[in-house]
Design an enzyme around this catalytic site. Structure first.
Site, short mmCIF file in Angstrom:
data_model
loop_
_atom_site.label_atom_id
_atom_site.label_comp_id
_atom_site.label_asym_id
_atom_site.label_seq_id
_atom_site.Cartn_x
_atom_site.Cartn_y
_atom_site.Cartn_z
N TYR A 1 0.86 -1.19 0.00
CA TYR A 1 0.00 0.00 0.00
C TYR A 1 0.89 1.23 0.00
O TYR A 1 1.86 1.30 0.75
CB TYR A 1 -0.89 0.00 1.25
N ASP B 1 9.31 2.74 -0.36
CA ASP B 1 8.28 3.31 0.49
C ASP B 1 8.57 2.82 1.91
O ASP B 1 8.26 1.68 2.26
CB ASP B 1 6.89 2.86 0.02
N LYS C 1 4.58 8.52 9.09
CA LYS C 1 4.26 7.83 10.35
C LYS C 1 5.21 8.19 11.51
O LYS C 1 5.12 9.27 12.06
CB LYS C 1 4.18 6.33 10.12
N1 PMP Z 1 2.94 3.93 2.36
C1 PMP Z 1 2.82 2.95 3.25
C2 PMP Z 1 3.78 1.82 3.21
C3 PMP Z 1 1.81 2.99 4.21
O1 PMP Z 1 1.68 1.98 5.07
C4 PMP Z 1 0.93 4.11 4.24
C5 PMP Z 1 -0.18 4.23 5.27
N2 PMP Z 1 -0.60 3.09 5.88
C6 PMP Z 1 1.12 5.11 3.30
C7 PMP Z 1 2.12 5.00 2.38
C8 PMP Z 1 0.23 6.33 3.30
O2 PMP Z 1 0.53 7.15 4.39
P1 PMP Z 1 -0.53 8.19 4.95
O3 PMP Z 1 -1.66 7.39 5.52
O4 PMP Z 1 0.22 8.99 5.98
O5 PMP Z 1 -0.96 9.04 3.81
#
Ligand code: PMP
Length: 432
Positions: A145, A240, A268
Site C-alpha cells: 500500500y 516506500d 508515520k
Molecule cells: N505507504 C505505506 C507503506 C503505508 O503503510 C501508508 C499508510 N498506511 C502510506 C504510504 C500512506 O501514508 P498516509 O496514511 O500517511 O498518507
C-alpha cells in the site's frame, strides 16, 4: 465489556461524517463489521475508551506511535511548539535540525523535503522520478500500500506484461495504464515486466519490508535484484519506508538490509504522532524539485514546526540505549507465547515478525506475497479480533495489518496479551 457510549457516538457520527469514520478500515470492514471503539485517551501502551474501558494497544495508530501514547518528551515538544506559534509559513531552524537527523540516520537521503503525509511523500517521489527519467510508467508490487493517490490505487492486470486496472472508482483507465503490478518476492515477474515496459518505466516502487499484507520480509537477494533490474532498464528505485523507517532500528529498513534506493518516502513514526511525510534521496535526482528544478511540490503545512518538533522529539527518544533490542525481545516473547498457545489449542495460527512488529495469520503456513496473505482465513481473524477486543487487547481491525509494540510495552503487557490469546484460542475461533 460495555461499549454503549461508543455505540451512541458511532450512530451520531454516521449522521455527519460519511460512513462515520475518516479512514475506511476504522469502520471494521475487514473484521465483519461492528461498532468501532471510540477511544478517548492514550498513555504508554494503553488506550482508554469513552466508556472507561482500558486496552493494551497494538495498533499504535497504524504505526506512528512507537514511543507509546502521550510520551512526555514528545508532549512537551508539541506544547512548546504550540506556545511558540504553530505555523509560520517561513523556514525554521527546526527543519534544518530534523533533515540533518534523518540524513545522518539514513545516508541515502542526500536531500530531503517535508510534506504532510505518507501519501504525499509517495506521490511526489513518483513525480520526481518521472521528471528525472522523462518516463511515465511505474512498477509496483501487489498488496503493497502506498497511500491513496491515483497512481498507486491500481490493481494488477492479467500478468507482468500487462498494465493494471483501477483499484478505486474515480481512478481512470488512463492512469491505470501507467502502472504495472507484479507479485512481491518474484524477480521473474519483475524481469518480465521490465523486459516489456523497461524503456517506459520511471521507477520501481517497493516496501523493502512489507507492512501492508502483514510483516513480510524480502527473500535473500530480492531487493538487490530489484535494484539491478531496475537500474539496468534505466529506471529508478523508490522505497516506500512510510511504515518501516525507524520501526526496526534507528534508521530505515534500507540500513538494516544493506540495500540503497534512489529515492525514499517516509511518514508515520517520523512525525511522533503529528501529520508528516518526507521524501528524499540522491541529490541529482532531488534537484528536479522546485525551486531548483521543474518538478513542482509545495505545501502550506509542509515542514510545520509542530510536526517537525514532534518528530525531532520522537527520534530523540528512539536514540535511547537498547530501545530496539527491547522491542525485539518482547516481540519474540509475544511470538513464542502465541505460537505455544496455537500448539496447545490446535489453532492454525502462523506468526511473522520483524523486531517489534508482527502479524498473526490464520490457516496459512507462510506468507511471501499478497496472494498468500489473502488466502489466510478472514473469518478466523475476525473472530480473534473481536474476542481480543473484549478482553482488552486492541489490534488493527484487518488480517493484513501488523501488531506494533512500543517502547512502553513491558513483559507485563506481553504476558497479559498471551494470556488473552490463550483464553481466546481455548474458547475457539469461529470459521463462518
Ligand atoms: N505507504 C505505506 C507503506 C503505508 O503503510 C501508508 C499508510 N498506511 C502510506 C504510504 C500512506 O501514508 P498516509 O496514511 O500517511 O498518507
Amino acid at each position: 465489556m460495555n461499549r454503549q457510549t461508543s455505540e451512541t457516538y458511532y450512530s451520531e457520527a454516521k449522521e455527519v461524517i460519511l460512513g462515520g469514520v475518516n479512514s475506511p478500515s476504522r469502520a471494521y470492514k475487514g473484521v465483519g463489521g461492528g461498532t468501532p471503539v471510540f477511544m478517548e485517551t492514550g498513555s504508554g501502551a494503553y488506550l482508554k475508551d469513552v466508556d472507561g474501558n482500558t486496552y493494551i494497544d497494538y495498533l499504535a495508530a497504524y504505526g506512528p506511535i512507537i514511543t507509546g501514547h502521550a510520551h512526555p518528551h514528545i508532549t512537551e515538544a508539541i506544547q512548546q511548539a504550540a506556545a511558540d506559534a504553530v505555523l509560520l509559513g517561513t523556514p525554521t531552524k527546526y527543519e534544518n535540525t530534523f533533515a540533518a537527523m534523518l540524513q545522518e540516520a539514513i545516508p541515502s537521503l542526500e536531500r530531503v523535503r517535508f510534506v504532510n503525509s505518507g501519501t504525499e511523500a509517495v506521490m511526489t517521489t513518483i513525480r520526481v522520478a518521472r521528471a528525472y527519467t522523462g518516463r511515465n510508467k511505474i512498477i509496483k508490487f501487489a498488496g503493497c500500500y502506498h497511500g491513496h493517490s491515483d497512481l498507486v490505487l491500481v490493481a494488477a492486470g492479467s500478468g507482468p506484461s500487462t498494465t493494471g486496472n483501477p483499484d478505486s472508482a474515480g481512478v481512470t483507465k488512463n492512469i491505470a495504464s501507467e502502472v504495472i503490478t507484479v507479485p512481491f518476492n518474484d524477480t521473474h515477474a519483475l524481469k518480465e515486466a521490465l523486459d516489456h515496459f523497461g524503456e517506459e518505466t520511471a521507477a520501481v516502487m517497493v516496501e523493502p519490508i512489507v507492512g501492508n499484507f502483514g510483516m513480510v520480509e524480502p527473500e535473500p537477494g530480492f531487493l538487490e535484484e530489484v535494484n539491478d533490474l531496475a537500474h539496468a532498464a534505466g529506471s529508478l528505485v523508490i522505497y516506500d519506508e512510510v511504515i518501516t523507517a525507524f520501526r526496526f532500528m534507528y534508521g530505515g529498513a534500507q540500513n538494516m538490509l544493506g540495500v540503497t534506493p534512489d529515492l525514499t518516502a517516509m511518514g508515520k513514526i517520523i512525525g511522533g504522532g503529528l501529520p508528516i511525510g518526507a521524501y528524499g534521496g540522491r541529490r541529482d535526482i532531488m534537484e528536479e524539485v522546485s525551486p531548483m528544478g521543474p518538478a513542482y511540490q509545495a505545501g502550506t503545512m509542509a515542514g510545520n514546526p509542530a510536526s517537525i518538533r514532534s518528530g525531532i522529539a520522537c527520534l530523540e527518544v528512539l536514540q535511547g540505549n537498547g530501545i530496539y533490542e527491547k522491542m525485539d525481545l518482547l516481540g519474540q516473547r509475544l511470538q513464542e507465547g502465541i505460537e505455544q498457545a496455537a500448539a496447545d489449542y490446535q489453532i492454525p495460527a502462523h506468526v511473522q515478525r520483524v523486531c517489534g512488529a508482527l502479524t498473526v495469520y490464520f490457516g496459512v503456513d507462510s506468507v511471501k506475497n499478497f496472494a498468500d496473505a489473502e488466502s489466510s482465513d478472514t473469518a478466523m481473524f475476525a473472530s480473534f479480533f473481536h474476542q481480543m477486543l473484549d478482553k482488552g487487547v486492541h489490534l488493527a481491525p484487518s488480517k493484513f495489518e501488523a501488531w506494533f509494540l512500543t517502547t512502553e510495552h513491558t513483559e507485563k503487557e506481553i504476558d497479559q496479551t498471551i494470556e488473552a490469546v490463550r483464553e481466546v484460542f481455548e474458547n475457539g475461533l469461529s470459521t463462518a
